[in-house]
Motif scaffolding. Structure first.
Motif, mmCIF file in Angstrom:
data_model
loop_
_atom_site.group_PDB
_atom_site.id
_atom_site.type_symbol
_atom_site.label_atom_id
_atom_site.label_comp_id
_atom_site.label_asym_id
_atom_site.label_seq_id
_atom_site.Cartn_x
_atom_site.Cartn_y
_atom_site.Cartn_z
ATOM 1 N N ARG A 1 -1.758 -24.971 -56.660
ATOM 2 C CA ARG A 1 -1.526 -23.642 -56.520
ATOM 3 C C ARG A 1 -2.230 -23.070 -55.595
ATOM 4 O O ARG A 1 -3.516 -23.127 -55.105
ATOM 5 C CB ARG A 1 -2.129 -23.193 -57.944
ATOM 6 C CG ARG A 1 -1.818 -21.516 -58.273
ATOM 7 C CD ARG A 1 -2.473 -20.985 -59.550
ATOM 8 N NE ARG A 1 -2.503 -21.987 -60.518
ATOM 9 C CZ ARG A 1 -1.467 -21.360 -61.683
ATOM 10 N NH1 ARG A 1 -0.834 -20.607 -61.350
ATOM 11 N NH2 ARG A 1 -1.516 -22.292 -62.316
ATOM 12 N N PRO B 1 -0.248 -19.758 -67.073
ATOM 13 C CA PRO B 1 -0.539 -18.852 -65.927
ATOM 14 C C PRO B 1 -1.647 -18.008 -66.273
ATOM 15 O O PRO B 1 -2.576 -17.955 -67.130
ATOM 16 C CB PRO B 1 0.759 -17.837 -66.673
ATOM 17 C CG PRO B 1 1.000 -18.207 -68.134
ATOM 18 C CD PRO B 1 0.600 -19.582 -68.073
ATOM 19 N N VAL C 1 5.464 -21.202 -65.824
ATOM 20 C CA VAL C 1 4.242 -21.930 -65.154
ATOM 21 C C VAL C 1 3.207 -22.226 -66.455
ATOM 22 O O VAL C 1 3.458 -21.403 -67.272
ATOM 23 C CB VAL C 1 3.648 -20.991 -64.327
ATOM 24 C CG1 VAL C 1 2.080 -21.584 -63.907
ATOM 25 C CG2 VAL C 1 4.320 -20.759 -63.163
ATOM 26 N N ARG D 1 5.629 -29.450 -52.902
ATOM 27 C CA ARG D 1 4.657 -28.919 -53.498
ATOM 28 C C ARG D 1 4.848 -27.934 -54.536
ATOM 29 O O ARG D 1 5.896 -26.950 -54.322
ATOM 30 C CB ARG D 1 3.615 -28.299 -52.305
ATOM 31 C CG ARG D 1 2.380 -27.937 -52.909
ATOM 32 C CD ARG D 1 1.447 -27.259 -51.731
ATOM 33 N NE ARG D 1 1.764 -26.353 -50.893
ATOM 34 C CZ ARG D 1 1.242 -26.079 -49.889
ATOM 35 N NH1 ARG D 1 0.261 -26.642 -49.322
ATOM 36 N NH2 ARG D 1 1.488 -24.899 -49.135
ATOM 37 N N SER D 2 4.331 -27.827 -55.733
ATOM 38 C CA SER D 2 5.069 -27.069 -56.705
ATOM 39 C C SER D 2 3.506 -26.928 -57.778
ATOM 40 O O SER D 2 2.685 -27.681 -57.783
ATOM 41 C CB SER D 2 5.955 -27.560 -57.555
ATOM 42 O OG SER D 2 5.947 -28.596 -58.215
ATOM 43 N N VAL D 3 3.529 -25.891 -58.780
ATOM 44 C CA VAL D 3 2.431 -25.705 -59.496
ATOM 45 C C VAL D 3 2.723 -26.701 -60.698
ATOM 46 O O VAL D 3 1.535 -27.281 -61.324
ATOM 47 C CB VAL D 3 2.336 -24.108 -60.076
ATOM 48 C CG1 VAL D 3 1.365 -24.112 -61.046
ATOM 49 C CG2 VAL D 3 2.378 -23.229 -59.093
ATOM 50 N N ASP D 4 3.900 -27.001 -61.172
ATOM 51 C CA ASP D 4 4.068 -27.908 -62.338
ATOM 52 C C ASP D 4 4.885 -28.851 -61.833
ATOM 53 O O ASP D 4 5.676 -28.953 -60.918
ATOM 54 C CB ASP D 4 5.020 -27.043 -63.512
ATOM 55 C CG ASP D 4 4.022 -25.909 -64.081
ATOM 56 O OD1 ASP D 4 2.644 -26.424 -64.536
ATOM 57 O OD2 ASP D 4 4.277 -24.779 -64.376
ATOM 58 N N THR E 1 0.108 -18.512 -48.933
ATOM 59 C CA THR E 1 0.888 -19.432 -48.393
ATOM 60 C C THR E 1 1.320 -19.324 -46.939
ATOM 61 O O THR E 1 1.827 -20.358 -46.608
ATOM 62 C CB THR E 1 1.987 -19.898 -49.378
ATOM 63 O OG1 THR E 1 3.105 -18.728 -49.244
ATOM 64 C CG2 THR E 1 1.769 -20.227 -50.663
#
Length: 264
Positions: free
Chosen positions: A187, A53, A50, A168-171, A217
């Motif tokens: 996030r 972080p 990530v 959908r993802s953080v990065d 989530t």
């Protein structure tokens, strides 16, 4: 990798393989409570996948160890007396490396895993053993998929050219990706109102998720149930044999207090 100055002396050196809410909560408990702080020094290890972080309290290192032997060498060189594998339930490789390092060093390992999700009345869940199995099933469940399995496994769905994906993802995703795809960088935690709106706005007709468990989530599952949308759930891998298990931070703290001996 981050700099690794020597932590202050303490009877026990705990290596937390982290990246989860449970890992952070465990590190916070060990740093906050005077009885723990005087007995344990903690090193948190993050994989570095990530971009930015959230760092837990205590000493932190970022990056891999170099396989089972590399992890075992690090444990020995830094005087680690306990290892808590609090990685994501689907971080299978790291968990097997931890189990292998336990066999090489004799340093006990605990797998800290939050409980998985279970369907309730009104849910329409289909299970797959892995992402490849999920990709084979997905076209039969819907044509507009909300994919929440993370960016690292997107290549598994790249051949599905008739399915539209909201990912959908953080990065940002890398490598092969589905040809019909929109990316949402976010996030958790996510709330129910937001998940309802997202499903409706993108006309989602199937949700794809790993059985990660936890509350951060989980609202997407409730939103899918309310909307009558089927959910494709990828089962989590098993914890390696010979490794003690705990399903909560409180249980992990008891394990540390018992000298790394699993409860029978």
């Amino acid at each position: 990798m981050s700099a690794e100055p020597a932590p202050p002396a303490a009877p026990e050196h705990v290596l937390i393989l982290g990246g989860t809410t449970e890992a952070r909560r465990l590190a916070e408990a060990l740093a906050r409570e005077p009885a723990y702080a005087s007995s344990y020094r903690v090193t948190n290890s993050l994989a570095g996948r990530v971009g930015s972080p959230a760092l837990p309290p205590g000493w932190t290192r970022i990056g891999g160890f170099g396989g089972i032997e590399g992890l075992a060498d690090w444990i020995t060189a830094h005087g680690v007396t306990r290892v808590v594998d609090a990685t994501h339930p689907f971080a299978e490789r790291m968990s097997f490396h931890a189990a292998g390092a336990q066999a090489l060093t004799g340093v006990p390992v605990l797998a800290l895993r939050r409980p998985g999700w279970s369907p309730v009345p009104g849910d329409a869940w289909t299970f797959a053993d892995d992402l490849a199995g999920g990709a084979a099933i997905l076209p039969s469940l819907g044509g507009r998929a909300f994919l929440t399995t993370g960016r690292t496994g997107l290549h598994t769905f790249a051949h599905l050219d008739e399915t539209w994906f909201l990912v959908r993802s953080v990065d940002p995703p890398e490598g092969p990706v589905p040809p019909r795809m929109e990316t949402l960088l976010a996030r958790g935690p996510f709330d129910l109102a937001g998940e309802r709106e997202l499903l409706a706005r993108h006309r989602i007709d199937v949700l794809v998720t790993k059985d990660s468990g936890g509350d951060a989530t989980a609202p997407k599952l409730t939103a899918a149930r309310e909307a009558g949308i089927p959910v494709l759930v990828v089962r989590r891998p098993a914890v390696p044999g010979g490794v003690a298990e705990a399903d909560s931070v409180e249980a992990a703290l008891r394990w540390l207090g018992d000298g790394g001996i699993p409860s029978l």
